[in-house]
Design a protein around this motif. Sequence first.
Motif, PDB file in Angstrom:
ATOM      1  N   GLU A  22       0.726  -1.108  -0.142  1.00 54.23           N
ATOM      2  CA  GLU A  22      -0.077  -0.008  -0.019  1.00 54.23           C
ATOM      3  C   GLU A  22       1.111   1.139  -0.124  1.00 54.23           C
ATOM      4  O   GLU A  22       1.907   1.556   0.782  1.00 54.23           O
ATOM      5  CB  GLU A  22      -0.991   0.104   1.246  1.00 54.23           C
ATOM      6  CG  GLU A  22      -2.013  -1.121   1.181  1.00 54.23           C
ATOM      7  CD  GLU A  22      -2.898  -1.133   2.427  1.00 54.23           C
ATOM      8  OE1 GLU A  22      -2.727  -0.070   3.239  1.00 54.23           O
ATOM      9  OE2 GLU A  22      -3.971  -1.778   2.507  1.00 54.23           O
ATOM     10  N   ILE A  23       0.598   2.209  -0.989  1.00 49.80           N
ATOM     11  CA  ILE A  23       1.549   3.104  -1.099  1.00 49.80           C
ATOM     12  C   ILE A  23       0.614   4.369  -1.107  1.00 49.80           C
ATOM     13  O   ILE A  23      -0.542   4.588  -1.597  1.00 49.80           O
ATOM     14  CB  ILE A  23       2.155   3.444  -2.346  1.00 49.80           C
ATOM     15  CG1 ILE A  23       3.070   2.115  -2.703  1.00 49.80           C
ATOM     16  CG2 ILE A  23       2.776   4.799  -2.787  1.00 49.80           C
ATOM     17  CD1 ILE A  23       3.631   2.204  -4.038  1.00 49.80           C
ATOM     18  N   LYS A  24       0.925   5.235   0.070  1.00 53.93           N
ATOM     19  CA  LYS A  24       0.129   6.520   0.281  1.00 53.93           C
ATOM     20  C   LYS A  24       0.528   7.554  -0.749  1.00 53.93           C
ATOM     21  O   LYS A  24       1.624   8.040  -0.691  1.00 53.93           O
ATOM     22  CB  LYS A  24       0.147   6.945   1.756  1.00 53.93           C
ATOM     23  CG  LYS A  24      -0.458   6.010   2.773  1.00 53.93           C
ATOM     24  CD  LYS A  24      -0.412   6.297   4.001  1.00 53.93           C
ATOM     25  CE  LYS A  24      -0.897   5.071   4.926  1.00 53.93           C
ATOM     26  NZ  LYS A  24      -0.799   5.654   6.358  1.00 53.93           N
ATOM     27  N   GLY A  28      -4.900   9.391  -1.864  1.00 54.54           N
ATOM     28  CA  GLY A  28      -5.135   8.325  -1.203  1.00 54.54           C
ATOM     29  C   GLY A  28      -4.377   7.110  -1.214  1.00 54.54           C
ATOM     30  O   GLY A  28      -2.968   7.278  -1.695  1.00 54.54           O
ATOM     31  N   THR A  29      -4.681   5.873  -0.766  1.00 50.91           N
ATOM     32  CA  THR A  29      -3.849   4.790  -0.949  1.00 50.91           C
ATOM     33  C   THR A  29      -3.997   3.908  -2.025  1.00 50.91           C
ATOM     34  O   THR A  29      -5.016   3.538  -2.450  1.00 50.91           O
ATOM     35  CB  THR A  29      -4.062   3.912   0.328  1.00 50.91           C
ATOM     36  OG1 THR A  29      -4.110   4.812   1.387  1.00 50.91           O
ATOM     37  CG2 THR A  29      -3.209   2.673   0.502  1.00 50.91           C
ATOM     38  N   VAL A  30      -2.860   3.625  -2.678  1.00 53.14           N
ATOM     39  CA  VAL A  30      -2.876   2.719  -3.990  1.00 53.14           C
ATOM     40  C   VAL A  30      -2.205   1.455  -3.462  1.00 53.14           C
ATOM     41  O   VAL A  30      -1.167   1.504  -2.861  1.00 53.14           O
ATOM     42  CB  VAL A  30      -2.192   3.552  -5.021  1.00 53.14           C
ATOM     43  CG1 VAL A  30      -2.054   2.761  -6.177  1.00 53.14           C
ATOM     44  CG2 VAL A  30      -2.749   4.779  -5.331  1.00 53.14           C
ATOM     45  N   LYS A  31      -2.567   0.543  -4.021  1.00 47.58           N
ATOM     46  CA  LYS A  31      -2.022  -0.947  -3.913  1.00 47.58           C
ATOM     47  C   LYS A  31      -1.126  -1.305  -5.144  1.00 47.58           C
ATOM     48  O   LYS A  31      -1.587  -1.303  -6.107  1.00 47.58           O
ATOM     49  CB  LYS A  31      -3.106  -1.796  -3.447  1.00 47.58           C
ATOM     50  CG  LYS A  31      -3.724  -1.997  -2.252  1.00 47.58           C
ATOM     51  CD  LYS A  31      -4.539  -3.024  -2.108  1.00 47.58           C
ATOM     52  CE  LYS A  31      -5.105  -2.717  -0.577  1.00 47.58           C
ATOM     53  NZ  LYS A  31      -6.118  -3.798  -0.230  1.00 47.58           N
ATOM     54  N   GLU A  32       0.048  -1.503  -5.231  1.00 46.03           N
ATOM     55  CA  GLU A  32       0.800  -2.011  -5.968  1.00 46.03           C
ATOM     56  C   GLU A  32       1.464  -3.572  -5.861  1.00 46.03           C
ATOM     57  O   GLU A  32       1.696  -3.743  -4.717  1.00 46.03           O
ATOM     58  CB  GLU A  32       1.855  -0.956  -6.352  1.00 46.03           C
ATOM     59  CG  GLU A  32       1.498   0.140  -6.926  1.00 46.03           C
ATOM     60  CD  GLU A  32       2.699   1.301  -7.460  1.00 46.03           C
ATOM     61  OE1 GLU A  32       3.837   0.928  -7.265  1.00 46.03           O
ATOM     62  OE2 GLU A  32       2.455   2.542  -7.498  1.00 46.03           O
ATOM     63  N   ILE A  33       1.905  -4.137  -6.674  1.00 48.71           N
ATOM     64  CA  ILE A  33       2.613  -5.495  -6.533  1.00 48.71           C
ATOM     65  C   ILE A  33       3.968  -5.199  -6.941  1.00 48.71           C
ATOM     66  O   ILE A  33       4.350  -4.593  -7.750  1.00 48.71           O
ATOM     67  CB  ILE A  33       2.088  -6.339  -7.831  1.00 48.71           C
ATOM     68  CG1 ILE A  33       0.672  -6.698  -7.679  1.00 48.71           C
ATOM     69  CG2 ILE A  33       2.754  -7.830  -7.594  1.00 48.71           C
ATOM     70  CD1 ILE A  33       0.190  -7.319  -6.293  1.00 48.71           C
ATOM     71  N   LYS A  34       4.794  -5.588  -5.872  1.00 49.38           N
ATOM     72  CA  LYS A  34       6.134  -5.271  -6.070  1.00 49.38           C
ATOM     73  C   LYS A  34       6.930  -6.627  -5.614  1.00 49.38           C
ATOM     74  O   LYS A  34       6.817  -7.184  -5.027  1.00 49.38           O
ATOM     75  CB  LYS A  34       6.694  -4.330  -4.854  1.00 49.38           C
ATOM     76  CG  LYS A  34       6.177  -2.813  -4.818  1.00 49.38           C
ATOM     77  CD  LYS A  34       6.747  -1.896  -5.866  1.00 49.38           C
ATOM     78  CE  LYS A  34       6.372  -0.682  -5.816  1.00 49.38           C
ATOM     79  NZ  LYS A  34       7.052   0.136  -6.636  1.00 49.38           N
TER      80      LYS A  34
END
Length: 144
Positions: A22-24, A28-34
Amino acid sequence: MTTENGDLVGYFSLAMGQAEIEIKTDEGTVKEIKPFVNLAYFAIDRRYHHHHLGRLLLGEFLKICAVLRYFTGVQLIQLESVDDAVGFYQTMGFQLQNEDVTPEKLQAYGNDTSKMSFPMYLTIETAMNKGYLPDYDIFGPRLI
């Protein structure tokens, strides 16, 4: 890591994986696959604790991660720490994934944390900025 006699002092193993982070942002908060490097096992023989060998061995691991970043683009290191090693990893730059869940805070409420794990992470860029770069020149002139 071994002694001159060949006795095992310490070891680590790593695996590659991916995680949803989760990246703020301002929106807002964005979800990324890392993708990440998982420090799956890391140990120093108790007879060799407090001799800075853990720092040396983890430093070698971080240098390997710098190479992996260069060749694969992976950016994150993840591990699951035991309670009495959290402080060690923090001195090396790792952060708890949840700063509100520390061994000390849980112990203050009477919890036995000896069988708990504490997820931690470190960006490879941060490790490289701290000087954990390979001892050989794989990067060529782009790094300079």
